[in-house]
Design a protein around this motif. Structure first.
Motif, PDB file in Angstrom:
ATOM      1  N   TYR A 325      19.809  39.123  46.754  1.00  0.00           N
ATOM      2  CA  TYR A 325      19.214  40.461  46.704  1.00  0.00           C
ATOM      3  C   TYR A 325      19.554  41.210  47.999  1.00  0.00           C
ATOM      4  O   TYR A 325      19.350  40.682  49.096  1.00  0.00           O
ATOM      5  CB  TYR A 325      17.706  40.277  46.557  1.00  0.00           C
ATOM      6  N   LYS A 326      20.098  42.435  47.857  1.00  0.00           N
ATOM      7  CA  LYS A 326      20.466  43.255  49.024  1.00  0.00           C
ATOM      8  C   LYS A 326      21.199  42.417  50.068  1.00  0.00           C
ATOM      9  O   LYS A 326      20.816  42.357  51.254  1.00  0.00           O
ATOM     10  CB  LYS A 326      19.229  43.905  49.639  1.00  0.00           C
ATOM     11  N   LYS A 383      13.324  44.701  53.498  1.00  0.00           N
ATOM     12  CA  LYS A 383      13.953  44.072  52.336  1.00  0.00           C
ATOM     13  C   LYS A 383      13.057  42.979  51.751  1.00  0.00           C
ATOM     14  O   LYS A 383      12.839  42.918  50.530  1.00  0.00           O
ATOM     15  CB  LYS A 383      15.307  43.473  52.735  1.00  0.00           C
TER      16      LYS A 383
END
Length: 564
Positions: A325-326, A383
């Motif tokens: 993720y990211k 994040k």
């Protein structure tokens, strides 16, 4: 995932050798703890016609099934003035009975006759908390003389003391969590309430269940009554009607217990994704034994322990498949989705490799900087917070892998809003409603420990590798800070210290701090549920996730006020 871990490097070999040596020390000490009160105490237990707690477990658990012991290190190094209390005089853990995962709590009568020390009560309460969080059927094997009287003020009165055990019995029953007790020895005084507040009670001949034993009854009211007549199995089966099953001995009692557990019905499974799992097909691409070479366990070498945490993830998730993720943003924390044993998880892990990043805001906006591994920066916290919230929205359990020094400090960090971002991450962890499991693999320091779901944030389980370090800050950092404070205090009093004296103070403080940061120190105080073999991390997580899935209830996710 492609592993970058160089298993042929000299550094890997040195780390592996040191970690295996440390693991050997831990396992040897664990073997001594499992001996309980020792050979003479075991002989005394056998002379009464009774099995030890671990012998009873050997009969109760399914043959060749895994036993996940919890709280083994409880009271380690404590109560020396009373001869110690190995394992806090109790055995607890997760195991299979007739294929059903159960939580089992057994008094160890070889340790001070199974008396409850302060840490015994806390160990039982922690086990009950795990049972309540996960709706796990709970079995009690009772053989205890009650409260350890010399320490009664630390066992008896408070909210997290002995009485809370019985309160939990009632709450668990009200919540529909099956509880069965087998009395296979003494069950005296306040402890007598535990079995009777569970759903089903078994009792062996020769055992005793009474609020006051014969001696105390005579002292209190002058009545002389033999123990068997006062509170033996026959009396409670035929006269008081307190026990549901009277059994001849330990063996027949455990046979009956296994039969009763086999008839417990299944609750609806929790709403977490679980696909068909094949152990051979879904094995990680890389051996877990490689994790021994990941880091140097010497606290003095902690700063040199740089590694790619993806190499850890690649060795614990199914088929080494990871949806990161990211991936390019906030790179000192790695987040992503995977499966472990077929069960979906979201992983939040500290990245120990230094990262080259572009500064988003603050005095150095737009410039390149090096972000240090193991440190949570503003972007990393943002994040992680968003990822944790996504997992709650999508009903994905969370696994946290700790090797964190803390949050970044300084003007650049403050201008970028590090406090706001950190609060956002801590808030997301705090309000999370999906199961959370914490594994401390390296350092777990300061507020970083909180943000990564430390014990105060209700993880269902907390595990630690032998290489873990668990404190406000590292021993070296604490020693540097405290030496400076102590030196200034002495100088204000007119004493000037030489460099040698300052160094001696530093070494003394650092040694104390390093000892307190050792995972064995934390496990002794139940901050950690178990110290695990790094090469068994995947198997431990599979069992923990199965336990989490037994609870079908997930509260509505309501994150409250989130900093933006």
């Amino acid at each position: 995932m492609e592993s970058r871990l160089d298993t042929g490097a000299a550094r890997f070999g040195r780390n592996r050798e040191a970690t295996v040596r440390l693991l050997g020390e831990v396992r040897a000490e664990e073997a001594r703890i499992r001996e309980g009160g020792g050979a003479k105490a075991i002989e005394a237990q056998h002379a009464k016609g009774r099995l030890t707690a671990r012998e009873r477990l050997g009969l109760l658990l399914d043959a060749d099934s895994e036993w996940m012991e919890l709280g083994l290190w409880a009271a380690y190094g404590m109560y020396g003035e009373y001869g110690g209390a190995p394992g806090a005089g109790a055995v607890a853990g997760l195991g299979r009975v007739g294929g059903k995962l159960c939580l089992i709590i057994a008094n160890d009568a070889t340790v001070k006759a199974g008396a409850f020390f302060p840490m015994t009560a806390k160990k039982v309460l922690r086990a009950q908390r795990i049972a309540m969080d996960n709706n796990i059927p709970t079995l009690y094997l009772v053989d205890s003389s009650g409260v350890f009287l010399p320490l009664q003020e630390d066992v008896f009165p408070d909210q997290d003391d002995f009485g809370r055990v019985f309160r939990n019995n009632a709450v668990m029953s009200a919540e529909g969590i099956p509880q069965i007790t087998a009395i296979m020895g003494m069950c005296v005084a306040g402890g007598a309430y535990l079995p009777v507040m569970t759903d089903t009670v078994l009792m062996t001949e020769g055992s005793g269940l009474f609020l006051a034993g014969p001696a105390l009854v005579q002292a209190a009211i002058g009545q002389r009554t033999p123990a068997e007549e006062l509170g033996g199995a026959s009396m409670h089966a035929e006269v008081s009607g307190t026990v549901d099953f009277k059994e001849k001995d330990d063996q027949s009692c455990i046979t009956r217990l296994r039969s009763l557990v086999g008839k417990i019905g299944e609750r609806a499974s929790a709403p977490f994704s679980h696909v068909e799992f094949d152990a051979e097909r879904d094995e990680p691409l890389y051996p877990q034994e490689d994790l021994y070479g990941l880091m140097d366990p010497d606290p003095a070498k902690a700063a040199t322990n740089t590694y790619d945490v993806r190499d850890v993830i690649a060795r614990i998730v199914d088929r080494s498949e990871f949806d990161e993720y990211k991936a390019e943003f906030g790179r000192t924390v790695v987040c992503g989705y995977a499966r472990i044993g077929g069960r979906a998880v979201g992983i939040v892990a500290n990245q120990k490799m230094h990262q080259q990043m572009t500064v988003a805001m603050g005095p150095q906006q737009g410039e390149k900087r090096t972000e240090f591994g193991g440190v949570i920066y503003t972007e990393s916290a943002q994040k992680a917070a968003r990822f944790i919230m996504d997992c709650n929205q999508q009903l994905v359990p969370l696994v946290f892998l700790h090797d964190v020094n803390g949050f970044m400090v300084g003007k650049d960090a403050e201008w970028s809003g590090i406090i706001r971002a950190g609060a956002k991450m801590v808030s997301a962890v705090s309000t999370s409603v999906v199961p959370k499991i914490t594994v401390i693999i390296g350092g777990s320091f300061g507020a970083g420990h909180y943000a990564m779901c430390g014990k105060a944030y209700d993880p269902r389980f907390v595990f630690a590798w032998p290489t873990a370090r668990y404190a406000v800050m590292s021993g070296a950092s604490a020693a540097n800070t405290l030496v400076e404070v102590r030196v200034k205090q002495m100088e204000r009093g007119g004493k000037h210290l030489s460099d040698e004296e300052k160094k001696a103070i530093y070494e003394e403080i650092k040694a104390t701090y390093d000892a307190q940061a050792d995972p064995r120190y934390g496990a002794a105080r139940l901050w950690v549920d178990a110290i695990i073999d790094p090469a068994k991390t995947r198997e431990v997580l599979m069992t923990a996730l199965e336990a989490c899935a037994l609870n079908p209830e997930v509260k509505r996710f309501n994150p409250g006020v989130i900093q933006t």
